[in-house]
Design a protein around this motif. Structure first.
Motif, PDB file in Angstrom:
ATOM      1  N   LEU A 114       0.848  -1.187   0.000  1.00 14.03           N
ATOM      2  CA  LEU A 114       0.000   0.000   0.000  1.00 14.03           C
ATOM      3  C   LEU A 114       0.886   1.240   0.000  1.00 14.03           C
ATOM      4  O   LEU A 114       1.941   1.243   0.647  1.00 14.03           O
ATOM      5  N   PRO A 115       0.478   2.291  -0.722  1.00 10.81           N
ATOM      6  CA  PRO A 115       1.294   3.511  -0.735  1.00 10.81           C
ATOM      7  C   PRO A 115       1.231   4.233   0.608  1.00 10.81           C
ATOM      8  O   PRO A 115       0.201   4.221   1.291  1.00 10.81           O
ATOM      9  N   ALA A 116       2.321   4.855   0.976  1.00 11.68           N
ATOM     10  CA  ALA A 116       2.369   5.592   2.251  1.00 11.68           C
ATOM     11  C   ALA A 116       1.629   6.913   2.113  1.00 11.68           C
ATOM     12  O   ALA A 116       1.621   7.552   1.050  1.00 11.68           O
ATOM     13  N   GLY A 117       0.951   7.332   3.196  1.00 10.99           N
ATOM     14  CA  GLY A 117       0.293   8.630   3.235  1.00 10.99           C
ATOM     15  C   GLY A 117      -1.110   8.657   2.681  1.00 10.99           C
ATOM     16  O   GLY A 117      -1.655   9.743   2.453  1.00 10.99           O
ATOM     17  N   PHE A 118      -1.707   7.499   2.430  1.00  6.71           N
ATOM     18  CA  PHE A 118      -3.058   7.451   1.878  1.00  6.71           C
ATOM     19  C   PHE A 118      -3.970   6.661   2.817  1.00  6.71           C
ATOM     20  O   PHE A 118      -3.553   5.692   3.444  1.00  6.71           O
ATOM     21  N   ASN A 119      -5.228   7.101   2.904  1.00  6.20           N
ATOM     22  CA  ASN A 119      -6.301   6.390   3.605  1.00  6.20           C
ATOM     23  C   ASN A 119      -5.941   6.024   5.048  1.00  6.20           C
ATOM     24  O   ASN A 119      -5.984   4.853   5.446  1.00  6.20           O
ATOM     25  N   PRO A 120      -5.593   7.001   5.897  1.00  6.60           N
ATOM     26  CA  PRO A 120      -5.192   6.678   7.281  1.00  6.60           C
ATOM     27  C   PRO A 120      -6.345   6.091   8.097  1.00  6.60           C
ATOM     28  O   PRO A 120      -6.126   5.230   8.956  1.00  6.60           O
ATOM     29  N   ARG A 121      -7.562   6.509   7.865  1.00  9.23           N
ATOM     30  CA  ARG A 121      -8.670   5.977   8.665  1.00  9.23           C
ATOM     31  C   ARG A 121      -8.947   4.513   8.330  1.00  9.23           C
ATOM     32  O   ARG A 121      -9.325   3.728   9.217  1.00  9.23           O
ATOM     33  N   THR A 122      -8.768   4.146   7.046  1.00  4.08           N
ATOM     34  CA  THR A 122      -8.941   2.741   6.686  1.00  4.08           C
ATOM     35  C   THR A 122      -7.862   1.887   7.342  1.00  4.08           C
ATOM     36  O   THR A 122      -8.149   0.778   7.834  1.00  4.08           O
ATOM     37  N   LEU A 123      -6.631   2.384   7.364  1.00  2.00           N
ATOM     38  CA  LEU A 123      -5.561   1.645   8.026  1.00  2.00           C
ATOM     39  C   LEU A 123      -5.829   1.509   9.521  1.00  2.00           C
ATOM     40  O   LEU A 123      -5.585   0.447  10.115  1.00  2.00           O
ATOM     41  N   GLN A 124      -6.348   2.558  10.127  1.00  2.00           N
ATOM     42  CA  GLN A 124      -6.657   2.486  11.561  1.00  2.00           C
ATOM     43  C   GLN A 124      -7.799   1.501  11.815  1.00  2.00           C
ATOM     44  O   GLN A 124      -7.777   0.736  12.803  1.00  2.00           O
ATOM     45  N   TRP A 125      -8.797   1.477  10.931  1.00  2.00           N
ATOM     46  CA  TRP A 125      -9.893   0.522  11.083  1.00  2.00           C
ATOM     47  C   TRP A 125      -9.370  -0.907  11.019  1.00  2.00           C
ATOM     48  O   TRP A 125      -9.817  -1.797  11.751  1.00  2.00           O
ATOM     49  N   ALA A 126      -8.420  -1.143  10.105  1.00  2.35           N
ATOM     50  CA  ALA A 126      -7.834  -2.474  10.016  1.00  2.35           C
ATOM     51  C   ALA A 126      -7.159  -2.865  11.334  1.00  2.35           C
ATOM     52  O   ALA A 126      -7.303  -4.012  11.801  1.00  2.35           O
ATOM     53  N   GLN A 127      -6.446  -1.928  11.938  1.00  5.85           N
ATOM     54  CA  GLN A 127      -5.806  -2.231  13.225  1.00  5.85           C
ATOM     55  C   GLN A 127      -6.856  -2.520  14.302  1.00  5.85           C
ATOM     56  O   GLN A 127      -6.688  -3.417  15.142  1.00  5.85           O
ATOM     57  N   ASP A 128      -7.942  -1.759  14.278  1.00  2.00           N
ATOM     58  CA  ASP A 128      -9.001  -1.994  15.254  1.00  2.00           C
ATOM     59  C   ASP A 128      -9.622  -3.382  15.072  1.00  2.00           C
ATOM     60  O   ASP A 128      -9.931  -4.071  16.061  1.00  2.00           O
ATOM     61  N   LEU A 129      -9.813  -3.789  13.822  1.00  2.00           N
ATOM     62  CA  LEU A 129     -10.363  -5.126  13.578  1.00  2.00           C
ATOM     63  C   LEU A 129      -9.410  -6.211  14.053  1.00  2.00           C
ATOM     64  O   LEU A 129      -9.842  -7.234  14.621  1.00  2.00           O
ATOM     65  N   ARG A 130      -8.149  -6.024  13.835  1.00  2.00           N
ATOM     66  CA  ARG A 130      -7.185  -7.029  14.272  1.00  2.00           C
ATOM     67  C   ARG A 130      -7.202  -7.163  15.804  1.00  2.00           C
ATOM     68  O   ARG A 130      -7.105  -8.277  16.342  1.00  2.00           O
ATOM     69  N   ARG A 131      -7.309  -6.010  16.486  1.00  2.00           N
ATOM     70  CA  ARG A 131      -7.383  -6.097  17.954  1.00  2.00           C
ATOM     71  C   ARG A 131      -8.692  -6.742  18.397  1.00  2.00           C
ATOM     72  O   ARG A 131      -8.734  -7.504  19.363  1.00  2.00           O
TER      73      ARG A 131
END
Length: 685
Positions: free
Chosen positions: A358-375
């Motif tokens: 994934l490119p850096a600096g794009f879609n930070p909220r989607t990346l954070q949602w992914a972390q929340d799902l993993r937790r």
């Protein structure tokens, strides 16, 4: 005060009438070229034809040589400015179109008219550079019959024959030439047609692109043109929700666009494809419209392809079929698809790394949602749990499938998941793949077509550009690459009942739908069935099908020499039949002369000795007036003969030949004349 109505204008002189008819035919020919020629060329050709028509109506003089040279120079410079060359078929078509119009400005003698005819016939062929569709063929046929009618008029210099009479004669000539045309079409050795060469420009027709930007496929949904047709052979076809036709596969994402993974063709690994249920194979025939693209669209999954458009097709590791040269002609092939298959490595390896980036600096909220799902799932390694959770969120999260989601910005996945919650298939698929990669699940975007509609006339599935679709593939352990269509969870009707989003219909379509809801659909189904038959029987009549026909005629190992022998034999037979027919019908070609000879024979049967075997109508009328008593019957015969003469030679008020033939049948019998005996002098002297 009496009001006087203006008199109707007198009929045009024959030269003006024939010139206007020829100009109308040329206008039809040039109008068919308007979509392919520069704007200045179409405007100039139309202006010249209107100018020439005004000259014919007014009986004015043609422009001088300086005018003509100035227009030719302008046309040449305009062609150079538009195409940067005078060579190549696009520049050649532009130049021939404008020169055909300019040639009418020196239309003085029959020799000039014949040059215009030949230029017109040549220009007709250039229409097939751009399209060989049934509609184009019908337009060319109308223009051909019009030119042939004008040519017949030019070969009838005497009198004022009607355009209808010339058209009937031209149609008869075309019908007489049809058997020869069929023999040449069936047996002349097939070579690549002149209009089958690639286009000069790299312009691609509407269709899938090598890159996918969010919002791109939504524009294709506005295009209702046909992408390809599919015939399922052996009576088997997939379920409606399995009609996926694979195109370009996108693995590289830069935050804005998706692109295929760059690989050297020689070093690309073979796809790891395993067929799990070969007994459920589906054999199909696919006919692609010209796309000017190298992709060969296939039903999933098709492991083998025959040569396509004379090229060997190559299967990429992503199961994407391509050829070396773009497909610029109608392309037809047969293949076998296996709906149940497994593709990809059984365990995670290095080949999957590009599908996690994934490119850096794009879609930070989607990346954070992914972390929340993993937790939330305690960092589970079961990819299915994350996929089911995301699909359930799509189903219940209030997301909308729409053609007009608005303009997406830099963080397209964030906007879809959290802000807009609406989009077309590529918005949904792109956002889903971004989230999967953020969850450390290999994923990629697949573009192609899904669905279609069954034509009830011929049973062929028609897939349109509006059926363009994007879906996702994720890699799962022991299962390999697995298709997941997230659009199906936002709009189940899109994949289950194949209902697509459509733009609002136009005014004409609205009126037809109001009068009869099924009328527009039925008319289109009939037309597309006819167009498909044209594609199969005419455009796809290849060299191999020629040889198959010879095998059916009894040739064991036919080749092109057998084709030539059969063609020559058929042409000789047709020539002999034509010669016999001409000998039988000699002297029966001109209906006017035939009617005159019938009148001559009828007068002779009444005992009237006419002055010559080939007497003119006026001579016969004068002979009746001098040698017969003045009776109503004789007066009717004189009037009819003078009307027959006027039909051929009077340019102002001729009588129709059909009316004269009807009057001739009702003419009264003349009193039979007895020739004088030698002993008794005749009373006529």
């Amino acid at each position: 005060m009496r009001m006087t109505l203006p008199a109707w204008p007198r009929p045009l002189p024959r030269e003006a009438r024939d010139t206007l008819f020829l100009l109308a035919v040329l206008g039809w020919i040039l109008a068919m070229q308007v979509p392919q020629i520069p704007l200045w060329c179409g405007t100039m050709a139309l202006g010249v034809l209107l100018w020439r028509a005004w000259i014919a109506l007014r009986g004015g003089a043609l422009p001088g040589v300086l005018w003509r040279w100035a227009l030719v120079t302008g046309a040449t410079l305009g062609t150079l400015a538009s195409h940067q060359t005078l060579f190549g078929h696009e520049a050649g078509v532009t130049l021939i179109v404008v020169l055909l119009a300019l040639k009418t400005l020196e239309l003085r003698a029959r020799r000039d008219a014949f040059v215009v005819f030949f230029l017109g016939f040549f220009t007709l062929l250039t229409h097939f550079f751009h399209s060989q569709s049934l509609l184009t063929a019908l337009g060319v046929l109308v223009a051909f019959l019009g030119l042939l009618t004008a040519l017949v008029l030019a070969h009838m210099p005497v009198g004022r024959p009607s355009v209808g009479q010339a058209a009937r004669l031209a149609g008869g000539m075309a019908l007489l030439g049809t058997p020869i045309m069929l023999v040449l079409f069936l047996f002349f050795p097939r070579f690549a047609p002149l209009w089958g060469i690639p286009t000069d420009s790299g312009f691609g027709r509407s269709g899938l692109s090598g890159e996918m930007q969010v919002g791109q496929i939504a524009r294709l949904a506005l295009d209702d043109s046909i992408a390809f047709r599919v015939e399922f052979l052996d009576g088997q076809r997939p379920a409606q929700d399995q009609l996926y036709f694979r195109g370009p596969v996108m693995s590289v994402f830069d935050g804005v666009q998706w692109r295929p993974q760059a690989r050297l063709a020689a070093l690309a690994p073979a796809p790891q494809l395993a067929i799990t249920h070969p007994e459920q194979a589906i054999r199909y025939r696919l006919t692609m419209e010209p796309s000017n693209r190298p992709w060969v669209l296939t039903l999933e999954a098709t492991p083998e392809l025959p040569p396509v458009a004379g090229q060997a097709a190559r299967l990429s590791p992503e199961r994407e079929w391509t050829v070396t040269r773009p497909l610029t002609d109608l392309t037809r092939f047969e293949a076998v698809a296996y709906p149940h298959f497994r593709d990809g490595p059984p365990q995670r390896d290095m080949s999957l790394l590009p599908d996690l980036e994934l490119p850096a600096g794009f879609n930070p909220r989607t990346l954070q949602w992914a972390q929340d799902l993993r937790r939330e799932f305690h960092h589970s390694t079961d990819a299915r749990r994350y996929i089911d959770a995301v699909l359930q969120h799509l189903r219940t999260g209030g997301y909308t499938y729409t053609l007009e989601p608005g303009l997406y910005g830099r963080h397209s996945a964030d906007e879809f998941w959290f802000d807009r919650r609406e989009g077309f298939c590529e918005h949904i698929a792109s956002s889903f793949v971004v989230l999967m990669r953020a969850l450390d699940i290999p994923a990629r975007v697949v573009t192609g077509y899904h669905g279609g509609e069954l034509n009830p006339i011929d049973g062929v599935w028609t897939v349109r550009q509006s059926d363009a679709h994007a879906w996702a593939e994720v890699w799962l352990p022991e299962q390999g690459w697995t298709r997941i269509d997230p659009t199906a969870y936002v709009a189940p009707a899109r994949t289950e009942s194949l209902s697509r989003l459509r733009p609002p219909p136009g005014v004409l379509a609205n009126a037809m739908l109001t009068l009869h809801p099924d009328l527009l659909w039925r008319v289109r189904a009939v037309w597309e069935a006819a167009n498909n038959r044209w594609n199969q029987w005419v455009l796809n009549y290849t060299a191999s099908r020629q040889l198959d026909m010879l095998r059916q005629l009894g040739f064991r190992a036919p080749n092109w020499t057998d084709l030539v022998q059969v063609m020559v034999g058929a042409l000789v037979l047709l020539g002999l039949l034509g010669a016999g027919w001409m000998a039988w019908s000699r002297g029966r070609q001109d209906p006017w002369l035939q009617l005159l000879r019938q009148a001559h024979r009828r007068l002779q049967r009444s005992g009237l000795e006419l002055p010559a075997q080939h007497a003119t109508p006026r001579q016969m009328a004068a002979w009746i007036e001098r040698h017969l008593p003045s009776t109503p019957a004789a007066a009717q015969w004189r009037d009819w003969l003078l009307a027959l003469e006027a039909q051929r030679y009077d340019p102002i008020t001729p009588t129709r030949l059909t009316d004269l033939r009807r009057q001739w049948r009702r003419l009264p019998a003349l009193p039979r004349q007895t020739p004088p005996s030698p002993a008794q002098p005749s009373a006529l002297h």
